[in-house]
Enzyme design. Structure first.
Site, mmCIF file in Angstrom:
data_model
loop_
_atom_site.group_PDB
_atom_site.id
_atom_site.type_symbol
_atom_site.label_atom_id
_atom_site.label_comp_id
_atom_site.label_asym_id
_atom_site.label_seq_id
_atom_site.Cartn_x
_atom_site.Cartn_y
_atom_site.Cartn_z
ATOM 1 N N ASP A 21 0.827 -1.207 0.000
ATOM 2 C CA ASP A 21 0.000 0.000 0.000
ATOM 3 C C ASP A 21 0.865 1.263 0.000
ATOM 4 O O ASP A 21 1.976 1.264 0.519
ATOM 5 C CB ASP A 21 -0.919 -0.022 1.237
ATOM 6 C CG ASP A 21 -2.099 0.934 1.098
ATOM 7 O OD1 ASP A 21 -2.341 1.422 -0.028
ATOM 8 O OD2 ASP A 21 -2.768 1.189 2.107
ATOM 9 N N ASN A 69 -10.979 -2.339 -5.398
ATOM 10 C CA ASN A 69 -10.194 -1.449 -6.267
ATOM 11 C C ASN A 69 -10.859 -1.226 -7.634
ATOM 12 O O ASN A 69 -10.524 -0.269 -8.344
ATOM 13 C CB ASN A 69 -8.763 -1.984 -6.466
ATOM 14 C CG ASN A 69 -7.879 -1.859 -5.238
ATOM 15 O OD1 ASN A 69 -6.972 -2.670 -5.029
ATOM 16 N ND2 ASN A 69 -8.107 -0.848 -4.411
HETATM 17 C C1 IPE Z 1 -5.594 -2.703 -0.304
HETATM 18 O O1 IPE Z 1 -5.147 -1.411 -0.525
HETATM 19 C C2 IPE Z 1 -5.596 -3.464 -1.579
HETATM 20 C C3 IPE Z 1 -4.291 -3.672 -2.193
HETATM 21 C C4 IPE Z 1 -3.121 -3.404 -1.680
HETATM 22 C C5 IPE Z 1 -4.331 -4.264 -3.508
HETATM 23 P P1 IPE Z 1 -6.183 -0.188 -0.643
HETATM 24 O O2 IPE Z 1 -5.357 1.040 -0.714
HETATM 25 O O3 IPE Z 1 -7.124 -0.427 -1.728
HETATM 26 O O4 IPE Z 1 -6.924 -0.294 0.752
HETATM 27 P P2 IPE Z 1 -7.934 0.698 1.514
HETATM 28 O O5 IPE Z 1 -9.161 0.780 0.698
HETATM 29 O O6 IPE Z 1 -7.245 1.995 1.649
HETATM 30 O O7 IPE Z 1 -8.169 0.043 2.824
HETATM 31 C C1 IPE Z 2 -1.466 0.233 -3.382
HETATM 32 O O1 IPE Z 2 -1.255 1.591 -3.412
HETATM 33 C C2 IPE Z 2 -1.700 -0.360 -4.746
HETATM 34 C C3 IPE Z 2 -3.074 -0.796 -5.026
HETATM 35 C C4 IPE Z 2 -4.074 -0.778 -4.189
HETATM 36 C C5 IPE Z 2 -3.355 -1.260 -6.351
HETATM 37 P P1 IPE Z 2 -2.478 2.619 -3.463
HETATM 38 O O2 IPE Z 2 -2.811 2.859 -4.887
HETATM 39 O O3 IPE Z 2 -3.581 2.159 -2.593
HETATM 40 O O4 IPE Z 2 -1.802 3.919 -2.846
HETATM 41 P P2 IPE Z 2 -2.420 4.923 -1.789
HETATM 42 O O5 IPE Z 2 -2.920 4.106 -0.636
HETATM 43 O O6 IPE Z 2 -3.517 5.662 -2.484
HETATM 44 O O7 IPE Z 2 -1.268 5.799 -1.408
HETATM 45 MG MG MG Z 3 -4.033 2.413 -0.630
#
Ligand code: IPE
Ligand code: IPE
Ligand code: MG
Length: 247
Positions: A21, A69
């Site tokens: 993340d 997502n």
């Molecule tokens: C969790 O990350 C899913 C992945 C790392 C693929 P998100 O960034 O989508 O999670 P939330 O929604 O902030 O909890």
């Molecule tokens: C994790 O990084 C990757 C995926 C969930 C695909 P994020 O895209 O959630 O990055 P933040 O949390 O917005 O910084």
């Molecule tokens: Mg995230």
């Protein structure tokens, strides 16, 4: 002594799961688009997978794309899918070179066709590798997985190949996408968020959780080693007392 040397090879987790993340925030800090963060996140994936294989970690599960997502802006979803197709294709020879087997869990049928085909191709090409199994969680969520498991179990009851009294924890485990994979002893989440976000809810029941503020594109070998060392210093009691573990 290097961090790597501090790792006790006799106490390695068999399975490490990671919620990768912070890609978006990493890009934002640099004044760039979110996809730039995802592209740089791939470098961390490469490094972590290599480090896990070198250490002899048997299973590494990476949460790459959740069911939720799909609700992101269409442009980001498309860019992520393209990045995925490209990366899987480009990395397959390296997976073979490092003796790494690729698997995937999640609602794979919901992926765009080119992505699904590339994935199946890489899974087939790496199926005989034995050093480490890399499990990509794609279009995955634990509630989706558990719901599916319940449907399959209900169907078996309907067609009388199973009775309600025969259902135990093993029955449920056996109907999850991870049926053939041991439970993760360690779960790492980067970027300072302290939540599970619908990841492996059943399998994480007794996992050690490790949270770091490091954003995923900054997560490198040394960060991975730190998490393993932290895990190795914990006492896993499984409901027992400390004294019981010593005797
Ligand atoms: C969790 O990350 C899913 C992945 C790392 C693929 P998100 O960034 O989508 O999670 P939330 O929604 O902030 O909890
Ligand atoms: C994790 O990084 C990757 C995926 C969930 C695909 P994020 O895209 O959630 O990055 P933040 O949390 O917005 O910084
Ligand atoms: Mg995230």
């Amino acid at each position: 002594m290097s961090l790597k040397e501090k790792i006790n090879p006799a106490k390695l987790p068999q399975h490490i799961a990671i919620i990768m993340d912070g890609n978006g925030r990493w890009a934002k800090q640099k004044g760039a688009e979110r996809i730039y963060g995802h592209e740089n996140g791939v470098k961390s994936v490469r490094e972590t997978v290599e480090a896990a294989a070198e250490l002899g970690i048997k299973y590494l599960t990476l949460y790459a794309f959740s069911t939720e997502n799909w609700n992101r802006p269409q442009e980001e979803v498309m860019a992520l899918m393209q990045l995925l197709v490209h990366t899987i294709n480009a990395e397959t020879p390296t997976l073979n070179k490092n003796n790494i087997r690729l698997q995937a869990i999640g609602n794979l049928k919901s992926l765009p066709k080119d992505c699904f085909d590339e994935l199946q191709d890489a899974i087939a090409k790496t199926q005989h590798n034995t050093q480490t199994t890399l499990v990509l969680a794609l279009s995955y969520s634990a509630r989706w997985e558990i719901t599916n498991a319940m449907k399959e179990i209900a169907e078996k009851i309907e067609n009388k190949t199973l009775t309600a009294s025969q259902i135990n924890e093993e029955t449920i485990t056996a109907h999850l996408c991870t049926a053939s994979i041991p439970e993760p002893e360690l779960m790492i989440r980067t970027s300072g968020e302290h939540r599970i976000s619908n990841f492996l809810l059943w399998q994480l029941a007794y996992s050690e959780l490790y949270f770091t503020d490091t954003l995923w594109p900054d997560f490198k070998r040394e960060n991975f080693y730190e998490a393993i060392i932290d895990y190795q210093n914990r006492e896993r009691r499984f409901g027992k007392t400390s004294e019981q573990l010593i005797s």
